[in-house]
Motif scaffolding. Structure first.
Motif, PDB file in Angstrom:
ATOM      1  N   GLY A   1       0.819  -1.214   0.000  1.00 37.51           N
ATOM      2  CA  GLY A   1       0.000   0.000   0.000  1.00 37.51           C
ATOM      3  C   GLY A   1       0.849   1.258   0.000  1.00 37.51           C
ATOM      4  N   PHE A   2       1.929   1.238   0.774  1.00 39.42           N
ATOM      5  CA  PHE A   2       2.843   2.383   0.813  1.00 39.42           C
ATOM      6  C   PHE A   2       3.435   2.635  -0.569  1.00 39.42           C
ATOM      7  CE2 PHE A   2       7.296   3.795   1.238  1.00 39.42           C
ATOM      8  CZ  PHE A   2       7.079   5.054   1.785  1.00 39.42           C
ATOM      9  N   ASN A   3       3.803   1.572  -1.263  1.00 39.53           N
ATOM     10  CA  ASN A   3       4.406   1.715  -2.588  1.00 39.53           C
ATOM     11  C   ASN A   3       3.405   2.240  -3.610  1.00 39.53           C
ATOM     12  OD1 ASN A   3       6.970   1.447  -3.804  1.00 39.53           O
ATOM     13  ND2 ASN A   3       6.223  -0.276  -5.006  1.00 39.53           N
ATOM     14  N   VAL A   4       2.136   1.819  -3.480  1.00 35.01           N
ATOM     15  CA  VAL A   4       1.088   2.334  -4.380  1.00 35.01           C
ATOM     16  C   VAL A   4       0.956   3.838  -4.208  1.00 35.01           C
ATOM     17  CG1 VAL A   4      -1.393   2.353  -4.834  1.00 35.01           C
ATOM     18  CG2 VAL A   4      -0.211   0.172  -4.529  1.00 35.01           C
TER      19      VAL A   4
ATOM     20  N   ALA B   1      -7.474   6.795  -2.553  1.00 31.50           N
ATOM     21  CA  ALA B   1      -6.337   5.869  -2.494  1.00 31.50           C
ATOM     22  C   ALA B   1      -5.596   5.996  -1.170  1.00 31.50           C
ATOM     23  CB  ALA B   1      -5.386   6.125  -3.660  1.00 31.50           C
ATOM     24  N   VAL B   2      -5.460   7.224  -0.666  1.00 30.14           N
ATOM     25  CA  VAL B   2      -4.785   7.439   0.616  1.00 30.14           C
ATOM     26  C   VAL B   2      -5.524   6.715   1.729  1.00 30.14           C
ATOM     27  CG1 VAL B   2      -4.252   9.161   2.389  1.00 30.14           C
ATOM     28  CG2 VAL B   2      -3.667   9.614  -0.002  1.00 30.14           C
ATOM     29  N   PHE B   3      -6.853   6.924   1.819  1.00 32.07           N
ATOM     30  CA  PHE B   3      -7.636   6.290   2.877  1.00 32.07           C
ATOM     31  C   PHE B   3      -7.683   4.771   2.718  1.00 32.07           C
ATOM     32  CE2 PHE B   3      -9.586  10.611   3.075  1.00 32.07           C
ATOM     33  CZ  PHE B   3      -9.263  10.882   4.396  1.00 32.07           C
ATOM     34  N   ALA B   4      -7.862   4.319   1.472  1.00 36.44           N
ATOM     35  CA  ALA B   4      -7.961   2.880   1.220  1.00 36.44           C
ATOM     36  C   ALA B   4      -6.666   2.167   1.562  1.00 36.44           C
ATOM     37  CB  ALA B   4      -8.348   2.630  -0.244  1.00 36.44           C
ATOM     38  N   ASN B   5      -5.558   2.689   1.048  1.00 35.63           N
ATOM     39  CA  ASN B   5      -4.273   2.034   1.277  1.00 35.63           C
ATOM     40  C   ASN B   5      -3.784   2.214   2.716  1.00 35.63           C
ATOM     41  OD1 ASN B   5      -3.102   0.839  -1.379  1.00 35.63           O
ATOM     42  ND2 ASN B   5      -4.018   2.778  -1.993  1.00 35.63           N
TER      43      ASN B   5
ATOM     44  N   PHE C   1      -2.565  -4.993   7.519  1.00 36.65           N
ATOM     45  CA  PHE C   1      -1.460  -5.928   7.351  1.00 36.65           C
ATOM     46  C   PHE C   1      -0.379  -5.755   8.421  1.00 36.65           C
ATOM     47  CE2 PHE C   1      -2.884  -6.197   2.768  1.00 36.65           C
ATOM     48  CZ  PHE C   1      -3.271  -7.523   2.849  1.00 36.65           C
ATOM     49  N   PHE C   2      -0.161  -4.503   8.863  1.00 36.49           N
ATOM     50  CA  PHE C   2       0.880  -4.272   9.869  1.00 36.49           C
ATOM     51  C   PHE C   2       0.502  -4.916  11.205  1.00 36.49           C
ATOM     52  CE2 PHE C   2       2.895  -1.733  13.226  1.00 36.49           C
ATOM     53  CZ  PHE C   2       4.223  -1.863  12.850  1.00 36.49           C
TER      54      PHE C   2
ATOM     55  N   VAL D   1     -12.014  -0.169   6.932  1.00 36.35           N
ATOM     56  CA  VAL D   1     -11.888   1.183   6.380  1.00 36.35           C
ATOM     57  C   VAL D   1     -11.313   1.113   4.964  1.00 36.35           C
ATOM     58  CG1 VAL D   1     -10.639   3.380   6.577  1.00 36.35           C
ATOM     59  CG2 VAL D   1     -11.694   2.348   8.608  1.00 36.35           C
ATOM     60  N   GLY D   2     -10.269   0.327   4.814  1.00 37.73           N
ATOM     61  CA  GLY D   2      -9.666   0.172   3.490  1.00 37.73           C
ATOM     62  C   GLY D   2     -10.642  -0.369   2.466  1.00 37.73           C
ATOM     63  N   TYR D   3     -11.403  -1.396   2.842  1.00 34.46           N
ATOM     64  CA  TYR D   3     -12.350  -1.992   1.908  1.00 34.46           C
ATOM     65  C   TYR D   3     -13.410  -0.999   1.452  1.00 34.46           C
ATOM     66  CZ  TYR D   3     -10.436  -6.584   3.067  1.00 34.46           C
ATOM     67  OH  TYR D   3      -9.604  -7.657   3.240  1.00 34.46           O
TER      68      TYR D   3
END
Length: 225
Positions: free
Chosen positions: A69-72, A87-91, A98-99, A130-132
């Motif tokens: 997500g960071f790389n995206v 994209a900011v909120f999703a990722n 994942f963390f 939140v991401g979904y």
């Protein structure tokens, strides 16, 4: 490439590919365990062990996945301001998921305090949900844009081969995005079951079907063309 074995090898070489296979094992075993629990306790126990092992294995496979997500966000957050914000909120939500999933895995295998498992599960599931939500919104926006672009191409008087190629690309993108929406909605049910337990989301059938829908949508999206 037409050989199914070649495609399967490529699919399983991907981290997402092996994750979807093990996810299928996890939720099939969950449903089987529920189905035979009352009639065959021994078989039920074996499938429960398979479910737990598959779930823990998937967490191990996802080590370092939060960096995706960071790389995206670093490379290609979106073409417009609204898509970049989504994209900011999703990722960001996915990165939290994942963390903290790392710590949930460590708690469940006993490496760190097992009492932390519930807290880590809540934080991970909250970030996941939140991401979904924002991924789903982004996909619907792109689906709408795709429909408008296809209509514009079809209304054009000239039917050049290039336009037909663009229409085909739009349709392929639409199918992939619909698969992504299906997977994200299904996974959202699973996340809600962790955040706010309720009879519907926490029912074994709901969780089992949601897990399989997500897994099989992932199979479709990651299968080599």
């Amino acid at each position: 490439m037409n050989d199914s074995v070649d495609k399967l090898v490529i699919f399983l070489a991907k981290r997402d590919g092996i994750d979807k296979l093990v996810k299928t094992f996890q939720y099939v075993s969950k449903l089987v365990n529920w189905h035979v629990e009352a009639t065959s306790p021994d078989i039920s126990k074996r499938f429960k062990q398979w479910e737990v092992a598959a779930g823990l294995s998937r967490k191990a496979f996802r080590t370092g996945r939060f960096l995706t997500g960071f790389n995206v966000l670093r490379r290609n957050p979106g073409s417009t301001l609204s898509l970049r914000l989504l994209a900011v909120f999703a990722n960001a939500g996915e990165m939290v998921y994942f963390f903290f999933d790392h710590f949930l895995w460590l708690a469940r295998i006993g490496t760190i305090d097992a009492n932390l498992a519930r807290r880590m599960s809540f934080i991970s599931a909250f970030g996941e949900s939140v991401g979904y939500v924002f991924f789903i919104i982004s996909d619907f926006i792109m689906l709408r844009k795709g429909v408008k672009a296809e209509r514009a191409l079809r209304s054009s008087k000239e039917k050049a081969a290039e336009e037909e190629k663009k229409i085909k690309e739009i349709r392929i993108d639409r199918i992939m995005r619909l698969m992504a929406v299906a997977a994200n909605v299904a996974d959202l049910f699973i996340a809600i079951a962790d955040i706010e337990p309720n009879p519907f989301c926490n029912h074994t059938v709901t969780l089992g079907i949601s897990g399989l829908v997500s897994a099989w949508a992932g199979w479709y999206r990651n299968w080599p063309s």
